[in-house]
Motif scaffolding. Sequence first.
Motif, PDB file in Angstrom:
ATOM      1  N   LEU A 309       0.843  -1.212   0.000  1.00  0.00           N
ATOM      2  CA  LEU A 309       0.000   0.000   0.000  1.00  0.00           C
ATOM      3  C   LEU A 309       0.871   1.252   0.000  1.00  0.00           C
ATOM      4  O   LEU A 309       0.592   2.222  -0.716  1.00  0.00           O
ATOM      5  CB  LEU A 309      -0.900   0.026   1.231  1.00  0.00           C
ATOM      6  N   ALA A 310       1.934   1.209   0.814  1.00  0.00           N
ATOM      7  CA  ALA A 310       2.845   2.363   0.875  1.00  0.00           C
ATOM      8  C   ALA A 310       3.452   2.619  -0.508  1.00  0.00           C
ATOM      9  O   ALA A 310       3.620   3.774  -0.911  1.00  0.00           O
ATOM     10  CB  ALA A 310       3.931   2.114   1.908  1.00  0.00           C
ATOM     11  N   CYS A 311       3.738   1.555  -1.250  1.00  0.00           N
ATOM     12  CA  CYS A 311       4.303   1.723  -2.603  1.00  0.00           C
ATOM     13  C   CYS A 311       3.286   2.394  -3.520  1.00  0.00           C
ATOM     14  O   CYS A 311       3.613   3.352  -4.216  1.00  0.00           O
ATOM     15  CB  CYS A 311       4.730   0.376  -3.185  1.00  0.00           C
ATOM     16  N   VAL A 312       2.054   1.883  -3.537  1.00  0.00           N
ATOM     17  CA  VAL A 312       1.092   2.445  -4.496  1.00  0.00           C
ATOM     18  C   VAL A 312       0.654   3.854  -4.079  1.00  0.00           C
ATOM     19  O   VAL A 312       0.255   4.661  -4.921  1.00  0.00           O
ATOM     20  CB  VAL A 312      -0.149   1.534  -4.725  1.00  0.00           C
ATOM     21  N   GLU A 313       0.766   4.155  -2.767  1.00  0.00           N
ATOM     22  CA  GLU A 313       0.346   5.483  -2.297  1.00  0.00           C
ATOM     23  C   GLU A 313       1.513   6.468  -2.211  1.00  0.00           C
ATOM     24  O   GLU A 313       1.348   7.603  -1.753  1.00  0.00           O
ATOM     25  CB  GLU A 313      -0.351   5.358  -0.922  1.00  0.00           C
ATOM     26  N   GLY A 314       2.704   6.029  -2.621  1.00  0.00           N
ATOM     27  CA  GLY A 314       3.851   6.942  -2.661  1.00  0.00           C
ATOM     28  C   GLY A 314       4.343   7.366  -1.293  1.00  0.00           C
ATOM     29  O   GLY A 314       4.777   8.501  -1.113  1.00  0.00           O
ATOM     30  N   ARG A 315       4.302   6.467  -0.304  1.00  0.00           N
ATOM     31  CA  ARG A 315       4.799   6.834   1.037  1.00  0.00           C
ATOM     32  C   ARG A 315       5.688   5.736   1.622  1.00  0.00           C
ATOM     33  O   ARG A 315       5.656   5.464   2.817  1.00  0.00           O
ATOM     34  CB  ARG A 315       3.632   7.170   1.970  1.00  0.00           C
ATOM     35  N   LEU A 316       6.488   5.142   0.748  1.00  0.00           N
ATOM     36  CA  LEU A 316       7.418   4.093   1.192  1.00  0.00           C
ATOM     37  C   LEU A 316       8.549   4.734   1.999  1.00  0.00           C
ATOM     38  O   LEU A 316       9.057   5.783   1.624  1.00  0.00           O
ATOM     39  CB  LEU A 316       7.980   3.359  -0.037  1.00  0.00           C
ATOM     40  N   ASP A 317       8.929   4.048   3.078  1.00  0.00           N
ATOM     41  CA  ASP A 317      10.011   4.553   3.911  1.00  0.00           C
ATOM     42  C   ASP A 317      10.906   3.355   4.272  1.00  0.00           C
ATOM     43  O   ASP A 317      10.392   2.288   4.609  1.00  0.00           O
ATOM     44  CB  ASP A 317       9.385   5.164   5.181  1.00  0.00           C
ATOM     45  N   PRO A 318      12.234   3.541   4.202  1.00  0.00           N
ATOM     46  CA  PRO A 318      13.131   2.405   4.477  1.00  0.00           C
ATOM     47  C   PRO A 318      12.860   1.742   5.823  1.00  0.00           C
ATOM     48  O   PRO A 318      13.055   0.537   5.967  1.00  0.00           O
ATOM     49  CB  PRO A 318      14.523   3.033   4.450  1.00  0.00           C
ATOM     50  N   SER A 319      12.403   2.511   6.822  1.00  0.00           N
ATOM     51  CA  SER A 319      12.215   1.922   8.157  1.00  0.00           C
ATOM     52  C   SER A 319      11.066   0.915   8.185  1.00  0.00           C
ATOM     53  O   SER A 319      10.895   0.171   9.148  1.00  0.00           O
ATOM     54  CB  SER A 319      11.943   3.033   9.179  1.00  0.00           C
ATOM     55  N   MET A 320      10.256   0.890   7.118  1.00  0.00           N
ATOM     56  CA  MET A 320       9.117  -0.040   7.095  1.00  0.00           C
ATOM     57  C   MET A 320       9.551  -1.481   6.812  1.00  0.00           C
ATOM     58  O   MET A 320       8.774  -2.409   7.004  1.00  0.00           O
ATOM     59  CB  MET A 320       8.136   0.364   5.985  1.00  0.00           C
ATOM     60  N   ILE A 321      10.763  -1.664   6.285  1.00  0.00           N
ATOM     61  CA  ILE A 321      11.174  -3.016   5.870  1.00  0.00           C
ATOM     62  C   ILE A 321      12.093  -3.639   6.910  1.00  0.00           C
ATOM     63  O   ILE A 321      13.194  -3.142   7.158  1.00  0.00           O
ATOM     64  CB  ILE A 321      11.878  -2.983   4.498  1.00  0.00           C
ATOM     65  N   ARG A 322      11.613  -4.716   7.521  1.00  0.00           N
ATOM     66  CA  ARG A 322      12.411  -5.428   8.529  1.00  0.00           C
ATOM     67  C   ARG A 322      12.545  -6.896   8.125  1.00  0.00           C
ATOM     68  O   ARG A 322      11.625  -7.482   7.559  1.00  0.00           O
ATOM     69  CB  ARG A 322      11.728  -5.339   9.901  1.00  0.00           C
ATOM     70  N   TRP A 323      13.704  -7.476   8.456  1.00  0.00           N
ATOM     71  CA  TRP A 323      13.973  -8.882   8.079  1.00  0.00           C
ATOM     72  C   TRP A 323      14.218  -9.725   9.312  1.00  0.00           C
ATOM     73  O   TRP A 323      14.779  -9.250  10.286  1.00  0.00           O
ATOM     74  CB  TRP A 323      15.212  -8.951   7.170  1.00  0.00           C
ATOM     75  N   LYS A 324      13.812 -10.988   9.228  1.00  0.00           N
ATOM     76  CA  LYS A 324      14.220 -11.937  10.261  1.00  0.00           C
ATOM     77  C   LYS A 324      15.724 -12.166  10.096  1.00  0.00           C
ATOM     78  O   LYS A 324      16.221 -12.160   8.967  1.00  0.00           O
ATOM     79  CB  LYS A 324      13.477 -13.267  10.071  1.00  0.00           C
ATOM     80  N   PRO A 325      16.434 -12.379  11.203  1.00  0.00           N
ATOM     81  CA  PRO A 325      17.891 -12.522  11.077  1.00  0.00           C
ATOM     82  C   PRO A 325      18.295 -13.844  10.412  1.00  0.00           C
ATOM     83  O   PRO A 325      19.429 -13.995   9.978  1.00  0.00           O
ATOM     84  CB  PRO A 325      18.373 -12.471  12.523  1.00  0.00           C
ATOM     85  N   GLN A 326      17.370 -14.794  10.334  1.00  0.00           N
ATOM     86  CA  GLN A 326      17.733 -16.110   9.787  1.00  0.00           C
ATOM     87  C   GLN A 326      17.985 -16.073   8.272  1.00  0.00           C
ATOM     88  O   GLN A 326      17.624 -15.126   7.599  1.00  0.00           O
ATOM     89  CB  GLN A 326      16.615 -17.133  10.044  1.00  0.00           C
ATOM     90  N   SER A 327      18.541 -17.185   7.771  1.00  0.00           N
ATOM     91  CA  SER A 327      18.665 -17.408   6.328  1.00  0.00           C
ATOM     92  C   SER A 327      17.497 -18.271   5.879  1.00  0.00           C
ATOM     93  O   SER A 327      16.891 -18.994   6.672  1.00  0.00           O
ATOM     94  CB  SER A 327      19.947 -18.167   6.011  1.00  0.00           C
ATOM     95  N   SER A 328      17.206 -18.196   4.588  1.00  0.00           N
ATOM     96  CA  SER A 328      16.159 -19.065   4.050  1.00  0.00           C
ATOM     97  C   SER A 328      16.647 -19.722   2.769  1.00  0.00           C
ATOM     98  O   SER A 328      17.502 -19.173   2.065  1.00  0.00           O
ATOM     99  CB  SER A 328      14.879 -18.269   3.789  1.00  0.00           C
TER     100      SER A 328
END
Length: 423
Positions: A309-328
């Motif tokens: 939604l943030a992408c389509v509404e033009g309000r993406l922010d780097p702090s929104m993306i979090r990763w699990k520390p594991q590998s997949s």
Amino acid sequence: MKIMIVGSGGREHALAWKLAQSPTVDEIFVAPGNGGTAAIAENIAIPDSHVPALARFAKERGVDLAVVGPEVPLVLGLSNAMAKQGIPCFGPDAYAAQLEGSKSFAKLVMEQTGVPTARSGTFDDYESAKAYLDDHPVPVVIKADGLAAGKGVTVARTREEAEKALDMCMRKQSFGMAGERVVIEEALEGEEASFLALCDGETVVPLASSQDHKPIGEGDTGPNTGGMGAYSPAPILPESELEKVCDLVARPIVRAMAASGHPFKGVLYAGLMVKDGAYKVLEYNVRFGDPECQPLLARLDSDLAELMLACVEGRLDPSMIRWKPQSSCCVVMASRGYPGSYATGKVIEGIEKAEDLEGVTVFHAGTRLEAGRIVTSGGRVLGVTALGDDLKSAQTLAYQAVDRISFEGSYVRRDIGDKGLAR
Ligand code: ATP
């Protein structure tokens, strides 16, 4: 919120699985979906290339967000058709989708924006393409300009192979209109890696790195496939490099699309050749890779619906993306014979037993539900995906899960992740 996912592969099952975890998502449609999406969403029998029917359905059912998995509908203008109905779409419009739909377009934009890539020429007639070969030594790469389901690229080691590939494209028209124009480029050496970024038209944020395994055989031998497995993160593209690579290969492209009046909203994927710490772009895709999407979403700790939604509404922010520390690690189970011809309709056993292992999710690709049983219906059948404390544990767990699943004529590569472990 109602979400409509377009596509039918492992990527789309992974998207549905992750979106279903969002508290803001009430209903998910998948067109046309597969045996896995049927269990967590409503499959809609509309093929992914039927653009007007997809847009009509979305309008009638009050869809709030369309999420497009594969490239074909994007190149055909599904995002434009959704926009006409007032439905936000995660995926670029037809103009920006040419980054994937036309290799000469991508080359031109790379040239204009200074993105590092192989030297190349673009040709509309056989004679001038052949003349270019006279001045350029093999190996060369011959690429049909348009979409050819991953079959339009030949890395030619001899002049004879190069001429045969040209002949297939331009004279025999083996790829139809997609091969009327060809791009001939210098063959690059190195190791391939996948760089994906989320884009809101202006802001571009890198996703974690991943690496695909395209050839059918272990040790990267045999013909190319849609992808036989992937893992994340990929040590070839360390986290400390992601911002630099994004500045090099993604942000200039997104700026160029915005300047042309076609803001890029969705995933921009750069297929990279990496050599001695230098990066060159082999190709752009305008969507998540399949299978890279599966190990990436297994690691994503953020709410995917919120991110999209943030992408389509033009309000993406780097702090929104979090990763699990594991590998997949995602291992594709395929039907023997793929990428050539193969049998379908084989009953698949053991998926539940595989998912009993903690950290394992089995994404369906070529499967369908038939009389209450899951049967094979495609070349790439399942993407068995495991999370582990490190790549070795993720790989070991993924293969333990694979060994709990059976169907007649199943085939897996046993070396998914080895390249990462060797670093
Ligand atoms: P796909 O649908 O599988 O993504 P595609 O048809 O879009 O493929 P590319 O990704 O451009 O085609 O190329 C397919 C493969 O060919 C690459 O993954 C890479 O292995 C090889 N390749 C492409 N361009 C080059 C190059 N310049 N030098 C060496 N190898 C190349």
